[in-house]
Write a protein that holds these residues in place. Structure first.
Motif, PDB file in Angstrom:
ATOM      1  N   SER A 143       0.965  -1.184  -0.162  1.00  0.00           N
ATOM      2  CA  SER A 143      -0.036   0.034  -0.079  1.00  0.00           C
ATOM      3  C   SER A 143       0.959   1.374  -0.005  1.00  0.00           C
ATOM      4  N   PHE A 144       2.214   1.386   0.423  1.00  0.00           N
ATOM      5  CA  PHE A 144       2.885   2.132   0.325  1.00  0.00           C
ATOM      6  C   PHE A 144       4.389   2.260  -0.268  1.00  0.00           C
ATOM      7  N   LEU A 145       4.566   0.844  -0.797  1.00  0.00           N
ATOM      8  CA  LEU A 145       5.641   0.503  -1.662  1.00  0.00           C
ATOM      9  C   LEU A 145       5.174   0.057  -2.899  1.00  0.00           C
ATOM     10  N   ASP A 146       5.977  -0.026  -4.012  1.00  0.00           N
ATOM     11  CA  ASP A 146       5.746  -0.500  -5.261  1.00  0.00           C
ATOM     12  C   ASP A 146       5.250  -2.014  -5.032  1.00  0.00           C
ATOM     13  N   ASN A 147       4.247  -2.536  -5.599  1.00  0.00           N
ATOM     14  CA  ASN A 147       3.862  -3.838  -5.420  1.00  0.00           C
ATOM     15  C   ASN A 147       5.080  -4.934  -6.037  1.00  0.00           C
ATOM     16  N   ILE A 148       6.094  -4.639  -7.047  1.00  0.00           N
ATOM     17  CA  ILE A 148       7.082  -5.303  -6.926  1.00  0.00           C
ATOM     18  C   ILE A 148       7.995  -5.691  -5.772  1.00  0.00           C
ATOM     19  N   ALA A 149       8.247  -4.326  -5.141  1.00  0.00           N
ATOM     20  CA  ALA A 149       9.105  -4.569  -3.768  1.00  0.00           C
ATOM     21  C   ALA A 149       8.222  -5.503  -2.890  1.00  0.00           C
ATOM     22  N   ALA A 150       6.952  -5.168  -2.699  1.00  0.00           N
ATOM     23  CA  ALA A 150       6.215  -5.735  -1.727  1.00  0.00           C
ATOM     24  C   ALA A 150       6.057  -7.327  -1.931  1.00  0.00           C
ATOM     25  N   ALA A 151       6.173  -7.612  -3.268  1.00  0.00           N
ATOM     26  CA  ALA A 151       6.138  -9.146  -3.626  1.00  0.00           C
ATOM     27  C   ALA A 151       7.455  -9.848  -3.222  1.00  0.00           C
ATOM     28  N   LEU A 152       8.692  -8.967  -3.741  1.00  0.00           N
ATOM     29  CA  LEU A 152      10.059  -9.524  -3.534  1.00  0.00           C
ATOM     30  C   LEU A 152      10.420  -9.842  -1.862  1.00  0.00           C
ATOM     31  N   ILE A 153       9.668  -8.848  -1.129  1.00  0.00           N
ATOM     32  CA  ILE A 153       9.703  -8.980   0.362  1.00  0.00           C
ATOM     33  C   ILE A 153       8.911 -10.126   0.901  1.00  0.00           C
ATOM     34  N   GLY A 154       7.916 -10.261   0.222  1.00  0.00           N
ATOM     35  CA  GLY A 154       6.977 -11.465   0.779  1.00  0.00           C
ATOM     36  C   GLY A 154       7.760 -12.903   0.231  1.00  0.00           C
TER      37      GLY A 154
END
Length: 446
Positions: A143-154
């Motif tokens: 919700s506050f980071l790019d969805n690419i970054a969120a997917a990689l963090i997940g």
């Protein structure tokens, strides 16, 4: 046949019709303008030739530019002069997107190095609910980071928690959670950022969360169950890991600069945000000002710039489409765009919709944002995550194991329509009439 040979044939298949018909005005094949056919061929080429995606996108842009210059022209005029006018009309959007894509890559790396993604898993439950909560975290991060970054963090957290054994259905869940989380936030996904830059209110885009939360619950439940049966959670304490508050400070400054600048530019003067890339410049100003706080990972920029040029080439292709010949905007066309975005990149689809206008932008944000989760190559988040987990690069397995994603998409869409309904917004990018000057009344002479 080699990839290079197939690319040559693809290019020939696109250029030969232009050579044959350039002198006769616009070309229609089976009633479809040639622009749409070239655009579809470009998107198909991107999907097939992953290793040459940048050159396919640039080739599509060059082809469309030559065709429009030689035949039908642009809304800004004919020939080269019309092309230059078109570039002048689009340069603010392109500059903003370029600055945001490159700046958010640096932002995402600071968040990753803040150690927050490492600390978060120790608060997860030990059973299947731990996998579910992890997907909720990915949703929130996106919700506050790019969805690419969120997917990689997940994906990185899942690698630790599940002993590197991650179910394909759960990979689909991570991508779906990242796309759902970004669908209602103008800083969480490139498509919603494009809407924001184009003048759509962040409050309108927020409507997408009604559907996104429903889809997250459905996908999260089944994906977490699949993962628990495949490889149960394995927690680590990380007792000696501490949050790097300096990096979190940089993340906060960058987001604050972006939001405040965009809101301020639109409040001070309606057309100001359309005349200069204020939001992109603000993000990079924040990066420069925070150099003394922590070192930025400048080595990210070459690859990020390459990816940004690729995406912007597709956006420029979309800007040249004759959208007046598209079906009218409706909830049915928005629903269909969600399924189409599972096959074709959602960024140019969003650019087409913005150019056409007349959509309920909250509904569209959910459709094109979440819809790409239905296939691994349907969104940038899916492509990025399968670089980490190559076993996910099977469309059949993704559909079979991630069956809950299309189910969640349809149910979420239905809930959104039943609760908020379809309320297309008035044209958001038309300048408001300037109030007439108030004449000063002179006092009557005595």
């Amino acid at each position: 046949m080699t990839c290079r040979s197939r690319l040559t044939l693809l290019g020939a298949g696109i250029f030969l019709p232009l050579a044959a018909h350039a002198a006769n005005g616009g070309v229609n094949i089976a009633g479809i303008p040639l622009e749409f056919i070239v655009f579809a061929a470009t998107l198909l080429g991107v999907a097939v030739f992953h290793h040459f995606s940048l050159w396919v996108a640039l080739g599509g842009f060059a082809t469309l530019s030559v065709y429009k210059i030689a035949t039908v022209g642009f809304t800004t005029g004919l020939g080269v002069a019309g092309f230059i006018g078109h570039l002048h009309h689009e340069w603010v959007t392109v500059a903003n997107l370029f600055c945001l894509l490159t700046g958010f890559a640096i932002l995402a790396r600071h968040f990753e190095k803040s150690h927050v993604p490492v600390i978060l898993p120790k608060y997860l439950p030990d059973d299947w609910k731990g996998g579910f909560v992890l997907l909720v975290m990915v949703f929130f991060i996106s919700s506050f980071l790019d969805n690419i970054a969120a997917a990689l963090i997940g994906g990185a957290m899942a690698h630790q928690l599940f002993k590197a054994k991650v179910h394909v259905g759960y990979l689909a869940g991570i991508v779906a959670a990242s796309n759902a989380g970004g669908s209602g936030s103008v800083v969480g996904d490139t498509t919603t950022t494009m809407m924001w830059i184009d003048g759509v209110s962040p409050l309108v885009v927020l409507d997408a969360y009604v559907a996104a939360v429903v889809a997250l619950v459905i996908v999260g439940y089944f994906a977490a169950k699949q993962q628990h049966a495949y490889s149960p959670i394995l927690k680590h304490s990380h007792a000696h890991t501490h949050v790097d508050w300096g990096r979190l400070f940089i993340v906060g400054v960058m987001l604050t600069f972006a939001v405040v600048t965009n809101v301020g530019a639109n409040m001070l003067y309606t057309g100001m945000a359309d005349s200069f890339p204020f939001i992109g410049v603000a993000v990079w100003l924040a990066i420069i000002l925070t150099i003394p706080v922590r070192r930025h990972d400048w080595e990210l920029l070459p690859e990020t710039i390459k990816g940004s040029i690729f995406l912007l080439s597709l956006v420029m292709c979309a800007s040249m489409m004759p959208v007046e010949q598209l079906p009218p905007a409706s909830w049915m066309s928005a629903l269909a765009l969600g399924f189409i975005s599972a096959v074709f990149d959602n960024i140019p689809l969003t650019a087409l919709a913005l150019k056409q206008g007349g959509y309920d932008w909250g509904v569209l944000a959910y459709a094109v944002g979440f819809g790409g989760s239905m296939l691994w190559f349907g969104s940038s988040a899916g492509v990025a995550l399968t670089n980490m987990y190559p076993e996910g690069r099977s469309a059949s397995q993704w559909l079979k194991q991630g069956w809950h994603v299309p189910v969640g998409y349809v149910v979420g869409f239905a809930v959104l329509m039943l609760t908020l309904g379809w309320h297309p917004d008035a044209p958001h990018d038309e300048p408001k009439p300037t109030p007439a000057p108030v004449a000063l009344v002179q006092p009557a002479a005595s």
